[in-house]
Design a protein around this motif. Structure first.
Motif, mmCIF file in Angstrom:
data_model
loop_
_atom_site.group_PDB
_atom_site.id
_atom_site.type_symbol
_atom_site.label_atom_id
_atom_site.label_comp_id
_atom_site.label_asym_id
_atom_site.label_seq_id
_atom_site.Cartn_x
_atom_site.Cartn_y
_atom_site.Cartn_z
ATOM 1 N N VAL A 1 26.308 48.474 -28.877
ATOM 2 C CA VAL A 1 26.475 47.021 -28.963
ATOM 3 C C VAL A 1 26.911 46.684 -30.389
ATOM 4 N N VAL A 2 27.952 45.875 -30.498
ATOM 5 C CA VAL A 2 28.519 45.521 -31.804
ATOM 6 C C VAL A 2 28.512 43.997 -31.943
ATOM 7 N N LEU A 3 27.986 43.508 -33.068
ATOM 8 C CA LEU A 3 28.045 42.066 -33.367
ATOM 9 C C LEU A 3 29.313 41.841 -34.180
ATOM 10 N N ALA A 4 30.230 41.005 -33.699
ATOM 11 C CA ALA A 4 31.511 40.947 -34.399
ATOM 12 C C ALA A 4 31.971 39.551 -34.761
ATOM 13 N N GLY A 5 32.591 39.458 -35.943
ATOM 14 C CA GLY A 5 33.319 38.260 -36.342
ATOM 15 C C GLY A 5 34.772 38.439 -35.933
ATOM 16 N N ALA B 1 20.884 49.043 -25.158
ATOM 17 C CA ALA B 1 21.716 49.737 -26.150
ATOM 18 C C ALA B 1 21.089 51.045 -26.626
ATOM 19 N N ASP B 2 21.954 52.008 -26.970
ATOM 20 C CA ASP B 2 21.497 53.231 -27.649
ATOM 21 C C ASP B 2 21.651 53.075 -29.162
ATOM 22 N N VAL B 3 22.580 52.243 -29.559
ATOM 23 C CA VAL B 3 22.800 51.988 -30.985
ATOM 24 C C VAL B 3 23.428 50.599 -31.126
ATOM 25 N N ILE B 4 23.069 49.935 -32.228
ATOM 26 C CA ILE B 4 23.603 48.592 -32.498
ATOM 27 C C ILE B 4 24.308 48.637 -33.860
ATOM 28 N N LEU B 5 25.529 48.143 -33.895
ATOM 29 C CA LEU B 5 26.310 48.208 -35.136
ATOM 30 C C LEU B 5 26.683 46.814 -35.637
ATOM 31 N N PHE B 6 26.624 46.650 -36.973
ATOM 32 C CA PHE B 6 27.147 45.442 -37.618
ATOM 33 C C PHE B 6 28.414 45.878 -38.363
ATOM 34 N N PRO B 7 29.593 45.498 -37.887
ATOM 35 C CA PRO B 7 30.819 45.880 -38.594
ATOM 36 C C PRO B 7 30.878 45.186 -39.958
ATOM 37 N N GLY C 1 38.777 51.025 -34.316
ATOM 38 C CA GLY C 1 38.396 52.338 -34.837
ATOM 39 C C GLY C 1 37.271 52.958 -34.032
ATOM 40 N N LEU C 2 36.303 52.124 -33.637
ATOM 41 C CA LEU C 2 35.167 52.633 -32.862
ATOM 42 C C LEU C 2 35.651 53.190 -31.525
ATOM 43 N N GLN C 3 36.600 52.516 -30.906
ATOM 44 C CA GLN C 3 37.134 53.013 -29.624
ATOM 45 C C GLN C 3 37.801 54.370 -29.805
ATOM 46 N N GLN C 4 38.447 54.557 -30.958
ATOM 47 C CA GLN C 4 39.089 55.852 -31.228
ATOM 48 C C GLN C 4 38.028 56.924 -31.508
ATOM 49 N N ALA C 5 36.980 56.528 -32.252
ATOM 50 C CA ALA C 5 35.953 57.505 -32.641
ATOM 51 C C ALA C 5 35.038 57.875 -31.464
ATOM 52 N N ALA C 6 34.825 56.927 -30.562
ATOM 53 C CA ALA C 6 33.899 57.164 -29.432
ATOM 54 C C ALA C 6 34.580 56.733 -28.138
ATOM 55 N N PRO C 7 35.601 57.493 -27.706
ATOM 56 C CA PRO C 7 36.416 57.036 -26.559
ATOM 57 C C PRO C 7 35.636 56.918 -25.258
ATOM 58 N N ASP C 8 34.524 57.629 -25.142
ATOM 59 C CA ASP C 8 33.774 57.585 -23.881
ATOM 60 C C ASP C 8 32.615 56.592 -23.906
ATOM 61 N N ALA C 9 32.423 55.944 -25.047
ATOM 62 C CA ALA C 9 31.261 55.049 -25.156
ATOM 63 C C ALA C 9 31.463 53.783 -24.332
ATOM 64 N N ASP C 10 30.337 53.200 -23.948
ATOM 65 C CA ASP C 10 30.328 51.911 -23.251
ATOM 66 C C ASP C 10 30.032 50.861 -24.336
ATOM 67 N N ILE C 11 31.039 50.060 -24.668
ATOM 68 C CA ILE C 11 30.893 49.159 -25.822
ATOM 69 C C ILE C 11 30.792 47.703 -25.363
ATOM 70 N N THR C 12 29.734 47.036 -25.821
ATOM 71 C CA THR C 12 29.588 45.593 -25.591
ATOM 72 C C THR C 12 29.700 44.898 -26.941
ATOM 73 N N VAL C 13 30.526 43.858 -26.994
ATOM 74 C CA VAL C 13 30.720 43.109 -28.236
ATOM 75 C C VAL C 13 30.082 41.738 -28.071
ATOM 76 N N ILE C 14 29.216 41.373 -29.024
ATOM 77 C CA ILE C 14 28.667 40.018 -29.058
ATOM 78 C C ILE C 14 29.464 39.275 -30.127
ATOM 79 N N GLY C 15 30.289 38.336 -29.688
ATOM 80 C CA GLY C 15 31.231 37.693 -30.606
ATOM 81 C C GLY C 15 30.711 36.375 -31.161
ATOM 82 N N ASN C 16 31.069 36.125 -32.416
ATOM 83 C CA ASN C 16 30.708 34.877 -33.078
ATOM 84 C C ASN C 16 31.532 33.718 -32.504
#
Ligand code: FO1
Length: 320
Positions: free
Chosen positions: A5-9, A193-199, A19-34
């Protein structure tokens, strides 16, 4: 499958996600947008940060500018100006207008912003699940000094785009945030989530606004998974944008270390600083946050992918 899960501006968040999609092509990514940057213009609802993520990951972004559409024209804007209808300082292009028309029409028909965003993403196929932080109206306002010695609040877009952050910000207020509820799916995504990222997004008007929606900060803490952030401040200055002005308004120094302390060890488990800030690593670790220094300039998607990989590595270390 790893659930991230990524919190994004806006621009920084979107480029990091590519970049994250390239680094983790198989991940299931949810974006919480501002959505605090959202603005109503010409009767239309404009969501700059959601659109920047959607266009960037969907291949429609203006590549150099980082916001708005590629191959854009401005006929509608020119025609509005010919009628004397502004504001002229906000650059809405013809292709972009279509997005705002569809969004506004769906909202008028009763759909919440989360459903509208899902519908818009059906065209763009960003490869992530893009959720607005809330379906409720939140608008970031910036308090500035006036020439007659008083103060007034302006919309964040007016502060950033019209005034180019040329005057000091005295306060930043996410109007409506306190009453807002997380959009459907936000708390479930955090809980799963398995991991939460703040870009490297703005800690005040992007990530800070998302965290201001009651329940989201708690959802992150209760997820019990590694939370890793990347510093938007490199060498004492924002990589882009006006984070220095926003940090000054809330009394936080413009350094990678101060931003880590501002988030705090209650929220963050890991923090990446740029190699020019490697002297800050010990101080951040002393604050209870695992810290590493890696290159943090997103010159291209490969560089963003390396940053995302470093963030996931640090998340793995924190978990261990
Ligand atoms: N940024 C500008 O600097 N000037 C503009 O005229 C402008 C228009 C605009 C229109 C649609 C959109 O989605 C974004 C737009 N942005 C513009 C970017 C935006 O102001 C900010 O960069 C974000 O809100 C901050 O994340």
């Amino acid at each position: 499958m790893q659930r991230i899960v990524v919190l994004a501006g806006g621009i920084g968040g979107a480029r990091f996600l590519r970049g994250l999609q390239q680094a983790a092509p198989d991940a299931d990514i949810t974006v919480i947008g501002n959505t605090g940057d959202d603005i109503h213009l010409f009767g239309l609802k404009v969501c700059p940060d959601l659109d920047t993520v959607m266009y960037t990951l969907g291949g429609g972004i203006h590549p150099e500018q980082g916001w708005g559409r590629a191959d854009e024209t401005f006929t509608v804007k020119e025609e509005l100006a010919a009628y004397g209808v502004g504001p002229e300082w906000f650059g809405l292009g013809d292709r972009d207008f279509a997005t705002h028309i569809v969004r506004t029409q769906m909202i008028a028909a009763g759909y919440p912003l989360s459903a509208v965003t899902e519908a818009l993403c059906r065209r763009w196929e960003p490869g992530v699940r893009l959720l607005p932080m809330t379906d409720d109206r939140v608008e970031t306002h910036v308090l500035i000094d006036t020439e007659d010695g008083g103060q007034k609040a302006v919309h964040f877009q007016e502060y950033w785009v019209r005034l180019r952050a040329s005057v000091a910000a005295r306060a930043v207020v996410p109007v409506g945030a306190e009453q807002a509820k997380p959009a459907p799916g936000v708390l479930d995504a955090l809980a799963a989530a398995d991991v939460i990222l703040f870009p490297p997004s703005n800690p005040v008007v992007s990530i800070g606004t998302i965290l201001a929606v009651p329940g989201i900060r708690e959802g992150i803490a209760e997820a019990g998974v590694p939370v890793v952030g990347l510093s938007p401040i490199v060498g004492g200055a924002p990589v882009r944008g006006m984070a220095d002005r926003m940090l000054a308004a809330i009394g936080v120094e413009t350094t990678a270390e101060a931003v880590a302390r501002h988030y705090g060890s209650g929220l963050l488990d890991g923090w990446l600083v740029d190699t020019v800030d490697s002297a800050a690593v010990d101080a951040v670790e002393a604050a209870g946050i695992r810290c590493r220094a890696v290159p943090l300039m997103m010159a291209d998607t490969d560089a963003a992918a390396a940053m995302a990989a470093a963030a996931l590595d640090l998340a793995g270390e924190v978990r261990a």
